[in-house]
Design a protein around this motif. Structure first.
Motif, PDB file in Angstrom:
ATOM      1  N   ILE A   1       0.834  -1.205   0.000  1.00 56.36           N
ATOM      2  CA  ILE A   1       0.000   0.000   0.000  1.00 56.36           C
ATOM      3  C   ILE A   1       0.877   1.265   0.000  1.00 56.36           C
ATOM      4  CG2 ILE A   1      -1.961  -1.135   1.135  1.00 56.36           C
ATOM      5  CD1 ILE A   1      -0.985   0.487   3.721  1.00 56.36           C
TER       6      ILE A   1
ATOM      7  N   VAL B   1       0.707   5.177   1.742  1.00 56.44           N
ATOM      8  CA  VAL B   1       1.697   5.640   2.723  1.00 56.44           C
ATOM      9  C   VAL B   1       2.355   6.929   2.208  1.00 56.44           C
ATOM     10  CG1 VAL B   1       3.894   5.076   3.860  1.00 56.44           C
ATOM     11  CG2 VAL B   1       2.127   3.311   3.619  1.00 56.44           C
TER      12      VAL B   1
ATOM     13  N   ALA C   1       1.250  -6.299   5.453  1.00 57.95           N
ATOM     14  CA  ALA C   1       2.520  -7.009   5.261  1.00 57.95           C
ATOM     15  C   ALA C   1       3.640  -6.470   6.142  1.00 57.95           C
ATOM     16  CB  ALA C   1       2.938  -6.924   3.792  1.00 57.95           C
TER      17      ALA C   1
ATOM     18  N   GLY D   1       7.997  -3.836  -1.088  1.00 61.37           N
ATOM     19  CA  GLY D   1       7.859  -2.522  -1.715  1.00 61.37           C
ATOM     20  C   GLY D   1       9.079  -1.672  -1.437  1.00 61.37           C
TER      21      GLY D   1
ATOM     22  N   PRO E   1       9.438   1.396  -0.168  1.00 61.31           N
ATOM     23  CA  PRO E   1       9.613   2.130   1.092  1.00 61.31           C
ATOM     24  C   PRO E   1      10.243   1.300   2.211  1.00 61.31           C
ATOM     25  CG  PRO E   1       7.432   2.553   0.187  1.00 61.31           C
ATOM     26  CD  PRO E   1       8.028   1.449  -0.635  1.00 61.31           C
TER      27      PRO E   1
HETATM   28  S1  SF4 Z   1       6.869  -1.455   1.508  1.00 60.04           S
HETATM   29 FE1  SF4 Z   1       6.135  -3.243   2.617  1.00 60.04          FE
HETATM   30  S2  SF4 Z   1       5.318  -2.474   4.573  1.00 60.04           S
HETATM   31 FE2  SF4 Z   1       5.541  -0.722   3.172  1.00 60.04          FE
HETATM   32  S3  SF4 Z   1       3.539  -0.522   2.209  1.00 60.04           S
HETATM   33 FE3  SF4 Z   1       4.749  -1.824   0.832  1.00 60.04          FE
HETATM   34  S4  SF4 Z   1       4.352  -3.939   1.476  1.00 60.04           S
HETATM   35 FE4  SF4 Z   1       3.611  -2.573   3.115  1.00 60.04          FE
END
Ligand code: SF4
Length: 361
Positions: A314, A318, A330, A342, A344
């Motif tokens: 997501i 964020v 996650a 992801g 971040p």
């Molecule tokens: S990087 Fe990881 S913790 Fe952050 S939003 Fe994506 S899946 Fe979720």
């Protein structure tokens, strides 16, 4: 270290916190746009020291996080070509594409190298006339001038084996996208001081007028951020919406003219896709036609690549301050710095990596 210590002084921080507490009368949602600012806020525990009326949300100012998955897939495809030396900043190597990352390509025998400056990539091209050197030119207005200089230098030197895979983004259109969103809850922005050192802050002036949100150009040390929050909250409480400059030791309203000139010579503004967020009009930079021969995506024919982002991630929410990292199912389970889903969670500027490192789950 004396210079930095001055911006980390405990009694001065305590004084600013007292001033913030005295200034705040109502709840406010404040976004620090830059990922480096997020890391400072969490690392020094500033998020926990601010009065509970102030909610901090984290912005899209993490260059690695917003590089679209298509660009990573293009990089992976180019890095796998036997004639290519693929050159990148280190933090891009572990960012997952739709299939793999650049580090996996390196492990499989691809010639992937890390540099600290794009000029090193130009030098590499000069030293390896029999190979094609592709530099992954990503980032905000902070890295764009140096990347533009590298292209201009290669042009002047007549290098025919130097190319750039570009994914450059601009901060003000992303701030405006957030301010304009019907779901927006951000009432004031701390704008990134290093970007404004290059660009100045004139581009924010129409945004504060149009969306009636105050913006304070802010630095990256604890005292910078506390002073930025104080200036922002003071504006909010007084019902003002102006651009103010906390980072005056580095930022001028007009920015750095030389840096802006070299950017404008090599790049032009274009629509750009941001990872997790989507297309933002006029939010990126692409090579001007005069420099098209350096465009790796065009020369190597990987322009039209389309890719799929991990569904569970997501990051877009964020990066727009709609959700915080622990709200991702996650976070800390399927997605960790060792096994990121992801960007971040990979980047040194990523909000998810900051929450994980400083245990804000
Ligand atoms: S990087 Fe990881 S913790 Fe952050 S939003 Fe994506 S899946 Fe979720």
């Amino acid at each position: 270290m004396k210079y930095l210590d001055e911006y980390r002084d405990g009694p001065a921080a305590e004084k600013l916190l007292r001033q913030i507490r005295a200034a705040v009368a109502r709840p406010w949602v404040v976004m620090e746009v830059c990922g480096s600012q997020t890391h400072t806020l969490l690392r020094y525990g500033i998020d926990r020291m601010l009065p509970e009326e102030i909610t901090l949300v984290h912005g899209p100012g993490c260059p690695v996080c917003v590089t679209p998955v298509e660009a990573i897939d293009q990089a992976v495809a180019l890095a796998g070509c036997p004639e290519v030396i693929f050159v990148s900043y280190g933090d891009m190597l572990r960012v997952p594409g739709s299939g793999k990352d650049l580090l996996s390509v390196k492990a499989e025998g691809g010639d992937v190298r890390m540099v600290y400056s794009p000029l090193d990539a130009v030098k590499m091209a000069r030293q390896n006339p029999g190979r094609k050197v592709v530099f992954f030119a990503i980032g905000f207005e902070t890295t764009a001038p140096a990347n533009a200089m590298a292209v201009a230098l290669a042009h002047r030197q007549g290098l025919e084996n130097f190319f750039v895979l570009t994914s450059h983004v601009l901060v003000p259109p992303a701030v405006e996208l957030i301010a304009a969103s019907p779901d927006n809850r951000v009432q004031g922005f701390l704008a990134p001081g290093h970007v404004c050192t290059v660009t100045g802050y004139r581009d924010y002036e129409p945004i504060v007028r149009r969306w009636r949100v105050p913006i304070v150009v802010t630095g990256f040390e604890p005292l910078d951020l506390l002073q930025g929050v104080l200036m922002l909250v003071t504006q909010l409480e007084e019902g003002r919406h102006e651009v103010e400059n906390q980072y005056a030791r580095s930022v001028r309203r007009e920015g750095n003219r030389q840096a802006r000139n070299v950017m404008a010579e090599v790049f032009e503004v274009a629509d750009h896709k941001w990872r997790g967020i989507g297309l933002i009009p006029r939010s990126g930079l692409r090579l001007r036609e005069a420099y098209a021969r350096f465009d790796a995506a065009r020369v190597f024919g990987v322009e039209g690549l389309t890719s799929q982002e991990a569904e569970v991630c997501i990051s877009g929410l964020v990066l727009q301050g709609v959700k915080k990292p622990p709200e991702c199912p996650a976070f800390g389970a399927d997605c960790t710095p060792e096994h990121p889903l992801g960007a971040p969670m990979v980047s040194a500027e990523g909000a998810c990596a900051a929450y994980y490192a400083y245990r804000r789950a």
